[in-house]
Design a protein around this motif. Structure first.
Motif, mmCIF file in Angstrom:
data_model
loop_
_atom_site.group_PDB
_atom_site.id
_atom_site.type_symbol
_atom_site.label_atom_id
_atom_site.label_comp_id
_atom_site.label_asym_id
_atom_site.label_seq_id
_atom_site.Cartn_x
_atom_site.Cartn_y
_atom_site.Cartn_z
ATOM 1 N N SER A 1 -4.744 15.653 20.602
ATOM 2 C CA SER A 1 -3.997 14.460 20.193
ATOM 3 C C SER A 1 -3.082 14.763 19.013
ATOM 4 O O SER A 1 -2.008 14.160 18.877
ATOM 5 C CB SER A 1 -4.969 13.335 19.813
ATOM 6 O OG SER A 1 -5.835 13.750 18.765
ATOM 7 N N ASN A 2 -3.492 15.702 18.166
ATOM 8 C CA ASN A 2 -2.658 16.079 17.024
ATOM 9 C C ASN A 2 -1.378 16.760 17.489
ATOM 10 O O ASN A 2 -0.286 16.494 16.968
ATOM 11 C CB ASN A 2 -3.440 17.007 16.091
ATOM 12 C CG ASN A 2 -2.657 17.355 14.831
ATOM 13 O OD1 ASN A 2 -2.116 16.491 14.161
ATOM 14 N ND2 ASN A 2 -2.563 18.643 14.529
ATOM 15 N N PHE A 3 -1.475 17.628 18.490
ATOM 16 C CA PHE A 3 -0.294 18.327 18.989
ATOM 17 C C PHE A 3 0.620 17.381 19.774
ATOM 18 O O PHE A 3 1.838 17.530 19.748
ATOM 19 C CB PHE A 3 -0.712 19.519 19.853
ATOM 20 C CG PHE A 3 -1.230 20.684 19.064
ATOM 21 C CD1 PHE A 3 -0.350 21.568 18.448
ATOM 22 C CD2 PHE A 3 -2.585 20.899 18.907
ATOM 23 C CE1 PHE A 3 -0.815 22.638 17.698
ATOM 24 C CE2 PHE A 3 -3.064 21.968 18.162
ATOM 25 C CZ PHE A 3 -2.177 22.838 17.557
ATOM 26 N N LEU B 1 -9.856 19.182 13.128
ATOM 27 C CA LEU B 1 -8.790 18.184 13.068
ATOM 28 C C LEU B 1 -7.465 18.719 13.594
ATOM 29 O O LEU B 1 -6.843 18.122 14.481
ATOM 30 C CB LEU B 1 -8.611 17.693 11.616
ATOM 31 C CG LEU B 1 -9.817 16.966 10.996
ATOM 32 C CD1 LEU B 1 -9.550 16.668 9.527
ATOM 33 C CD2 LEU B 1 -10.102 15.678 11.750
ATOM 34 N N PHE B 2 -7.039 19.846 13.047
ATOM 35 C CA PHE B 2 -5.726 20.372 13.407
ATOM 36 C C PHE B 2 -5.646 20.759 14.878
ATOM 37 O O PHE B 2 -4.598 20.617 15.504
ATOM 38 C CB PHE B 2 -5.400 21.585 12.527
ATOM 39 C CG PHE B 2 -4.025 22.147 12.756
ATOM 40 C CD1 PHE B 2 -2.908 21.555 12.188
ATOM 41 C CD2 PHE B 2 -3.846 23.262 13.562
ATOM 42 C CE1 PHE B 2 -1.642 22.060 12.405
ATOM 43 C CE2 PHE B 2 -2.589 23.783 13.779
ATOM 44 C CZ PHE B 2 -1.486 23.178 13.202
ATOM 45 N N THR B 3 -6.744 21.253 15.431
ATOM 46 C CA THR B 3 -6.713 21.778 16.802
ATOM 47 C C THR B 3 -6.901 20.714 17.866
ATOM 48 O O THR B 3 -6.933 21.027 19.056
ATOM 49 C CB THR B 3 -7.796 22.857 16.978
ATOM 50 O OG1 THR B 3 -9.077 22.309 16.605
ATOM 51 C CG2 THR B 3 -7.504 24.063 16.095
ATOM 52 N N GLY C 1 -0.012 20.363 8.842
ATOM 53 C CA GLY C 1 -1.146 21.153 8.381
ATOM 54 C C GLY C 1 -1.476 20.886 6.927
ATOM 55 O O GLY C 1 -2.656 20.783 6.552
ATOM 56 N N PHE C 2 -0.462 20.759 6.085
ATOM 57 C CA PHE C 2 -0.691 20.477 4.671
ATOM 58 C C PHE C 2 -1.403 19.141 4.479
ATOM 59 O O PHE C 2 -2.300 19.009 3.641
ATOM 60 C CB PHE C 2 0.630 20.476 3.898
ATOM 61 C CG PHE C 2 1.204 21.842 3.664
ATOM 62 C CD1 PHE C 2 0.379 22.951 3.546
ATOM 63 C CD2 PHE C 2 2.568 22.033 3.552
ATOM 64 C CE1 PHE C 2 0.892 24.208 3.325
ATOM 65 C CE2 PHE C 2 3.102 23.297 3.327
ATOM 66 C CZ PHE C 2 2.258 24.389 3.210
ATOM 67 N N VAL C 3 -0.992 18.144 5.253
ATOM 68 C CA VAL C 3 -1.625 16.824 5.142
ATOM 69 C C VAL C 3 -3.095 16.903 5.554
ATOM 70 O O VAL C 3 -3.977 16.347 4.891
ATOM 71 C CB VAL C 3 -0.876 15.798 6.014
ATOM 72 C CG1 VAL C 3 -1.659 14.485 6.086
ATOM 73 C CG2 VAL C 3 0.523 15.540 5.463
ATOM 74 N N ILE C 4 -3.363 17.614 6.632
ATOM 75 C CA ILE C 4 -4.733 17.684 7.146
ATOM 76 C C ILE C 4 -5.664 18.429 6.187
ATOM 77 O O ILE C 4 -6.807 18.016 5.966
ATOM 78 C CB ILE C 4 -4.742 18.356 8.540
ATOM 79 C CG1 ILE C 4 -4.134 17.399 9.575
ATOM 80 C CG2 ILE C 4 -6.161 18.742 8.951
ATOM 81 C CD1 ILE C 4 -4.034 17.979 10.965
ATOM 82 N N VAL C 5 -5.175 19.512 5.589
ATOM 83 C CA VAL C 5 -6.039 20.295 4.694
ATOM 84 C C VAL C 5 -6.033 19.753 3.269
ATOM 85 O O VAL C 5 -6.710 20.295 2.390
ATOM 86 C CB VAL C 5 -5.623 21.786 4.684
ATOM 87 C CG1 VAL C 5 -5.726 22.386 6.070
ATOM 88 C CG2 VAL C 5 -4.217 21.966 4.118
ATOM 89 N N PHE D 1 -3.855 27.175 9.983
ATOM 90 C CA PHE D 1 -4.365 25.811 9.868
ATOM 91 C C PHE D 1 -5.530 25.554 10.822
ATOM 92 O O PHE D 1 -6.395 24.716 10.537
ATOM 93 C CB PHE D 1 -3.241 24.800 10.111
ATOM 94 C CG PHE D 1 -2.246 24.715 8.990
ATOM 95 C CD1 PHE D 1 -2.661 24.414 7.705
ATOM 96 C CD2 PHE D 1 -0.901 24.943 9.211
ATOM 97 C CE1 PHE D 1 -1.758 24.323 6.654
ATOM 98 C CE2 PHE D 1 0.018 24.865 8.177
ATOM 99 C CZ PHE D 1 -0.409 24.554 6.899
ATOM 100 N N SER D 2 -5.561 26.269 11.937
ATOM 101 C CA SER D 2 -6.688 26.133 12.866
ATOM 102 C C SER D 2 -7.970 26.630 12.234
ATOM 103 O O SER D 2 -9.057 26.080 12.470
ATOM 104 C CB SER D 2 -6.404 26.910 14.155
ATOM 105 O OG SER D 2 -5.279 26.382 14.833
#
Length: 353
Positions: free
Chosen positions: A57-59, A52-54, A317-321, A45-46
């Motif tokens: 704030s996401n983590f 976005l994923f990395t 990850g699915f939501v972000i991509v 996902f990175s």
């Protein structure tokens, strides 16, 4: 601690080829495999969504989202290591919420005052402690019933906890008249931050993991837990009071669920008498993904922590991509099947040893 045996002599070890040695090391350390899978998912996902994923704030948001499930899963790990199962987790969480708001009602002053009237500006440590005590009492009751029925009445854990699941949810509906209650009295716990930039739920979950790790891996209690999960009759002959220990195990599981109910009420600001229906399956899935054997005798708190993160990272990850989050269930299903297969492989390797 694991009761798995190693080759009894250097000669036996020398007979293994390098490939066999690597396979045996991996098989005997399932957390390594689980952690590797998690890293691969994060790496994928990175690459797909680096901007976005990395983000940190996401983590942080991910850690906050899995905090409540982490607390539940720590308690579930103890139960599963004894070759048991706890399906009553939803009732423990919901009753934890309900008992917390009922406790707030008891200490509220004035005619007609309810827990909803205890707002954030009226919050004090006293309110928080009263709500916490109510939630823990709920979990203690559920856990004690489970432990007595499983350990002393010899009812299979699946049926025993299925019974308390229905009874607990029914009792919650009775106490609430089928209606949820909102309160902001616990808002400082659910949305506050004692450490700059870190929501309170994260250190609370981390402290729970540390406590579970010490109890399971560094205390006599943990050694007895593994022994009972491997062979309860052998544990009994070794002088372990199996029934009393199982009672304690289910109390830990129930109390963890009650505590999770307190955290859920603090985070969402309302009870959810119709919610948490799949939390038991999510907790068991996390425990299994973390390498804890569903057949008992093998398990790890660290592995459970990793197992909690795998479904959460997949969904995020699915939501972000831009992939439908429903695919998370498909992916987790296949990963869970692989985890159970891996557990079978580990058991066969142990038997050959």
């Amino acid at each position: 601690m694991s009761l798995e045996t190693e080759p009894s002599s250097p000669q036996a070890q020398e007979m293994l080829t390098p490939r066999e040695s690597v396979v045996r090391t991996i098989v005997r350390n399932p957390s390594i495999v689980t952690f590797t899978v998690l890293l691969l998912i994060i790496a994928t996902f990175s690459l797909l969504a680096p901007g976005l994923f990395t983000q940190s704030s996401n983590f942080v948001q991910l850690a906050q989202n899995v905090a409540i499930l982490t607390v539940v899963s720590v308690g579930t790990t103890f139960v599963v290591i004894t070759a048991g199962v706890d399906l009553s987790i939803p009732s423990g969480i919901v009753l934890g919420e309900v008992f917390a708001v009922q406790a707030l009602k008891l200490i509220s002053t004035g005619p007609g005052t309810t827990a909803a009237d205890v707002t954030a500006d009226k919050t004090s440590a006293f309110y928080i402690l009263v709500a916490l005590a109510g939630a823990l009492v709920a979990g203690l009751i559920i856990g004690t019933i489970n432990g007595v029925v499983v350990a002393y009445l010899k009812v299979p854990p699946l049926l025993a906890t299925l019974g308390t699941l229905g009874a607990g949810l029914g009792m919650a509906l009775i106490l609430q008249n089928g209606v949820n209650t909102a309160t902001y009295a616990l808002d400082p716990v659910g949305h506050g931050s004692l450490i700059a930039g870190v929501p309170n739920l994260i250190p609370i979950a981390l402290l729970t993991v540390i406590g579970g790790y010490v109890l399971l891996h560094m205390a006599v209690f943990g050694r007895h837990t593994f022994a009972i999960g491997s062979n309860p009759e052998a544990a009994r002959r070794a002088g372990i009071n199996v029934e009393r220990h199982l009672l304690k195990i289910y109390i830990i599981g129930g109390t963890a669920a009650g505590f999770a109910g307190f955290l859920s009420l603090a985070y969402f600001g309302t009870t959810s008498v119709g919610g948490h229906s799949t939390d038991n399956l999510q907790a068991i899935t996390a425990v299994a993904l973390g390498g804890t054997s569903l057949f008992g005798g093998v398990g790890s708190i660290v592995g459970t922590l990793i197992g909690v993160w795998i479904p959460a990272v997949l969904k995020n990850g699915f939501v972000i991509v831009g992939v439908q989050p429903y695919w998370q269930d498909v992916a987790v299903g296949f990963v869970l099947i692989a985890a159970v297969w891996f557990d079978q492989l580990r058991r066969r390797s142990r038997d050959r040893s």
